[in-house]
Enzyme design. Sequence first.
Site, PDB file in Angstrom:
ATOM      1  N   GLY A  30       0.755  -1.186  -0.066  1.00 36.37           N
ATOM      2  CA  GLY A  30      -0.089   0.032  -0.023  1.00 36.37           C
ATOM      3  C   GLY A  30       0.858   1.393   0.032  1.00 36.37           C
ATOM      4  O   GLY A  30       2.011   1.313  -0.005  1.00 36.37           O
ATOM      5  N   PHE A  31       0.187   2.301   0.165  1.00 34.44           N
ATOM      6  CA  PHE A  31       0.801   3.453   0.001  1.00 34.44           C
ATOM      7  C   PHE A  31       2.029   3.870   1.308  1.00 34.44           C
ATOM      8  O   PHE A  31       3.165   3.758   0.962  1.00 34.44           O
ATOM      9  CB  PHE A  31      -0.293   4.731   0.283  1.00 34.44           C
ATOM     10  CG  PHE A  31       0.217   6.116   0.891  1.00 34.44           C
ATOM     11  CD1 PHE A  31       1.171   6.692   0.303  1.00 34.44           C
ATOM     12  CD2 PHE A  31      -0.711   6.628   1.754  1.00 34.44           C
ATOM     13  CE1 PHE A  31       1.430   8.082   0.556  1.00 34.44           C
ATOM     14  CE2 PHE A  31      -0.238   7.792   2.295  1.00 34.44           C
ATOM     15  CZ  PHE A  31       0.840   8.466   1.848  1.00 34.44           C
ATOM     16  N   THR A  41     -10.748  -7.498   8.917  1.00 30.98           N
ATOM     17  CA  THR A  41      -9.152  -7.210   8.792  1.00 30.98           C
ATOM     18  C   THR A  41      -8.817  -6.941  10.111  1.00 30.98           C
ATOM     19  O   THR A  41      -7.637  -7.103  10.480  1.00 30.98           O
ATOM     20  CB  THR A  41      -9.190  -6.320   7.405  1.00 30.98           C
ATOM     21  OG1 THR A  41      -9.529  -6.994   6.278  1.00 30.98           O
ATOM     22  CG2 THR A  41      -7.708  -5.879   7.471  1.00 30.98           C
ATOM     23  N   GLN A  63      -1.494 -10.256  28.798  1.00 32.28           N
ATOM     24  CA  GLN A  63      -1.861 -11.596  29.296  1.00 32.28           C
ATOM     25  C   GLN A  63      -0.543 -12.302  28.744  1.00 32.28           C
ATOM     26  O   GLN A  63      -0.340 -13.519  29.408  1.00 32.28           O
ATOM     27  CB  GLN A  63      -3.046 -11.830  28.532  1.00 32.28           C
ATOM     28  CG  GLN A  63      -3.642 -13.137  29.030  1.00 32.28           C
ATOM     29  CD  GLN A  63      -5.027 -13.317  28.435  1.00 32.28           C
ATOM     30  OE1 GLN A  63      -5.640 -12.585  28.453  1.00 32.28           O
ATOM     31  NE2 GLN A  63      -5.222 -14.519  28.291  1.00 32.28           N
ATOM     32  N   TYR A  90     -14.191   1.154  10.635  1.00 33.41           N
ATOM     33  CA  TYR A  90     -12.898   1.438  10.717  1.00 33.41           C
ATOM     34  C   TYR A  90     -12.523   1.900  12.014  1.00 33.41           C
ATOM     35  O   TYR A  90     -11.632   1.408  12.495  1.00 33.41           O
ATOM     36  CB  TYR A  90     -12.833   2.666   9.584  1.00 33.41           C
ATOM     37  CG  TYR A  90     -11.177   2.898   9.759  1.00 33.41           C
ATOM     38  CD1 TYR A  90     -10.400   2.147   8.929  1.00 33.41           C
ATOM     39  CD2 TYR A  90     -10.792   4.185   9.896  1.00 33.41           C
ATOM     40  CE1 TYR A  90      -8.883   2.615   9.010  1.00 33.41           C
ATOM     41  CE2 TYR A  90      -9.530   4.755   9.983  1.00 33.41           C
ATOM     42  CZ  TYR A  90      -8.637   3.761   9.180  1.00 33.41           C
ATOM     43  OH  TYR A  90      -7.144   4.150   9.233  1.00 33.41           O
ATOM     44  N   SER A 140      -5.096  -2.708   6.395  1.00 35.41           N
ATOM     45  CA  SER A 140      -6.317  -2.368   6.632  1.00 35.41           C
ATOM     46  C   SER A 140      -6.792  -1.296   5.305  1.00 35.41           C
ATOM     47  O   SER A 140      -5.817  -0.545   5.119  1.00 35.41           O
ATOM     48  CB  SER A 140      -6.566  -1.636   7.779  1.00 35.41           C
ATOM     49  OG  SER A 140      -7.598  -0.904   7.926  1.00 35.41           O
TER      50      SER A 140
HETATM   51  P1  NAD Z   1      -3.315   1.522   1.810  1.00 39.32           P
HETATM   52  O1  NAD Z   1      -4.628   1.276   1.555  1.00 39.32           O
HETATM   53  O2  NAD Z   1      -2.667   2.129   0.804  1.00 39.32           O
HETATM   54  O3  NAD Z   1      -2.628   0.323   2.361  1.00 39.32           O
HETATM   55  C1  NAD Z   1      -3.194  -0.569   2.890  1.00 39.32           C
HETATM   56  C2  NAD Z   1      -2.859  -1.891   2.600  1.00 39.32           C
HETATM   57  O4  NAD Z   1      -3.399  -2.989   3.006  1.00 39.32           O
HETATM   58  C3  NAD Z   1      -3.069  -2.157   1.001  1.00 39.32           C
HETATM   59  O5  NAD Z   1      -1.862  -2.550   0.193  1.00 39.32           O
HETATM   60  C4  NAD Z   1      -4.230  -3.311   0.979  1.00 39.32           C
HETATM   61  O6  NAD Z   1      -4.105  -4.015  -0.241  1.00 39.32           O
HETATM   62  C5  NAD Z   1      -3.811  -3.939   2.202  1.00 39.32           C
HETATM   63  N1  NAD Z   1      -4.835  -4.625   3.058  1.00 39.32           N
HETATM   64  C6  NAD Z   1      -6.105  -4.393   3.038  1.00 39.32           C
HETATM   65  N2  NAD Z   1      -6.852  -5.380   3.737  1.00 39.32           N
HETATM   66  C7  NAD Z   1      -6.030  -6.575   3.837  1.00 39.32           C
HETATM   67  C8  NAD Z   1      -5.954  -7.636   4.249  1.00 39.32           C
HETATM   68  N3  NAD Z   1      -7.087  -8.264   4.816  1.00 39.32           N
HETATM   69  N4  NAD Z   1      -5.083  -8.643   4.282  1.00 39.32           N
HETATM   70  C9  NAD Z   1      -3.733  -8.083   3.565  1.00 39.32           C
HETATM   71  N5  NAD Z   1      -3.706  -7.053   3.273  1.00 39.32           N
HETATM   72  C10 NAD Z   1      -4.778  -6.091   3.333  1.00 39.32           C
HETATM   73  O7  NAD Z   1      -3.393   2.747   3.124  1.00 39.32           O
HETATM   74  P2  NAD Z   1      -2.315   3.266   3.666  1.00 39.32           P
HETATM   75  O8  NAD Z   1      -2.589   4.909   3.658  1.00 39.32           O
HETATM   76  O9  NAD Z   1      -0.959   2.984   3.429  1.00 39.32           O
HETATM   77  O10 NAD Z   1      -2.617   3.024   5.147  1.00 39.32           O
HETATM   78  C11 NAD Z   1      -1.681   2.014   6.034  1.00 39.32           C
HETATM   79  C12 NAD Z   1      -1.988   1.667   7.215  1.00 39.32           C
HETATM   80  O11 NAD Z   1      -1.837   3.078   7.852  1.00 39.32           O
HETATM   81  C13 NAD Z   1      -3.495   1.493   7.761  1.00 39.32           C
HETATM   82  O12 NAD Z   1      -3.597   0.495   8.530  1.00 39.32           O
HETATM   83  C14 NAD Z   1      -4.136   2.756   8.072  1.00 39.32           C
HETATM   84  O13 NAD Z   1      -5.375   2.302   8.793  1.00 39.32           O
HETATM   85  C15 NAD Z   1      -3.052   3.190   8.479  1.00 39.32           C
HETATM   86  N6  NAD Z   1      -3.320   4.832   8.617  1.00 39.32           N
HETATM   87  C16 NAD Z   1      -3.130   5.486   7.598  1.00 39.32           C
HETATM   88  C17 NAD Z   1      -3.458   7.086   7.610  1.00 39.32           C
HETATM   89  C18 NAD Z   1      -2.960   7.632   6.114  1.00 39.32           C
HETATM   90  O14 NAD Z   1      -3.401   9.078   6.000  1.00 39.32           O
HETATM   91  N7  NAD Z   1      -2.499   7.150   5.100  1.00 39.32           N
HETATM   92  C19 NAD Z   1      -3.811   7.598   8.630  1.00 39.32           C
HETATM   93  C20 NAD Z   1      -3.897   6.920   9.644  1.00 39.32           C
HETATM   94  C21 NAD Z   1      -3.807   5.626   9.579  1.00 39.32           C
END
Ligand code: NAD
EC number: 4.1.1.35
Length: 335
Positions: free
Chosen positions: A37-38, A117, A187, A170, A100
Amino acid sequence: IDEVCFLSLYSFTQKYPPVKFLSEKDRKRILITGGAGFVGSHLTDKLMMDGHEVTVVDNFFTGRKRNVEHWIGHENFELINHDVVEPLYIEVDQIYHLASPASPPNYMYNPIKTLKTNTIGTLNMLGLAKRVGARLLLASTSEVYGDPEVHPQNEDYWGHVNPIGPRACYDEGKRVAETMCYAYMKQEGVEVRVARIFNTFGSRMHMNDGRVVSNFILQALQGEPLTVFLFLPSDLVNGLVSLMNNNISSPVNLGNPEEHTILEFAQLIKSLVVSRSHIQFLPEAQDDPQRRRPDIRKAKMLLGWEPVVPLEEGLNKTIQYFSRELEHQANNQYI
Ligand code: NAD
Ligand code: UDP
């Protein structure tokens, strides 16, 4: 020269981006869930370049192979197509648990899957951490504060979340994920780290991800006087790695305390893109937080961390990335 140019330049000149040599005792086996992901792909770059062995686990729901393709075939890198809702048996020293969906349209697309997830997926990763004695860092979110009644938010604030609203899958999913981390810590003695991440933007973020920057850059419309706090993947990745390797097990906010209204933001992006777009005002979405700003005194004091990349620099890089993506899409349409 931004990191995307840098990486594509490398793919022409040599096979992989440069990787530091680490002795066996310093080299860690690191799992990144959601690593395609990002944020995960930027974290993969940092940890690979630092010389560690990185396993990316991703089901490619929102992530893309393209984000990590420059590492495919490298002896320190492995990419596994796997859904964290299913158990995973591998041997690792550290787990960055990022899997996620992260933006409202993505997590609302299938709320039950988002819940699975964040709950079953996190349980599985904690079960894995327990079995192999790994430390787990959870990518939590500022959404645990919901639509906050205090401003700015520090880590002691318990939040104001509607448990049955459209964002609950979420917000509550991440809240339970945090609860599970501390249950496994108390635990089972699992070492946990919890980063509460605030809105981040940058290259490799999905163009139709539905969050503010991508919407605005794609001549989007929006405009209620919400406020946002944005920062960049390089700042975030440094914060995550520093938290993982520190001894603070309680939650830590990672975000940019510089505050902008959405309208200011729209105007800034409009001027940087030199766009003729109009700013259109639409009714606000249900349960949308009105105002959020991280109190980052804890991260500053305990990790010595704070964001350093200036907003305009980050926006310009993201605009360049999106322009290239649009070009790429347009070219591929005619093939
Ligand atoms: P994103 O959607 O680009 O990356 C999430 C990755 O998780 C994706 O590659 C997706 O394919 C993978 N994924 C989703 N469900 C899955 C599953 N069941 N099994 C395996 N892989 C799975 O989002 P991001 O912006 O890179 O976010 C990454 C994390 O950071 C997330 O947990 C997000 O909640 C958290 N987060 C991000 C931000 C933000 O501003 N980008 C802010 C707060 C929290
Ligand atoms: N689990 C996993 N990988 C492991 C160990 C466990 O995915 O290496 C999963 C396991 O399938 C279980 C969850 O993690 O569903 C919780 O494991 P734990 O050992 O904490 O609980 P138990 O299996 O005892 O219920």
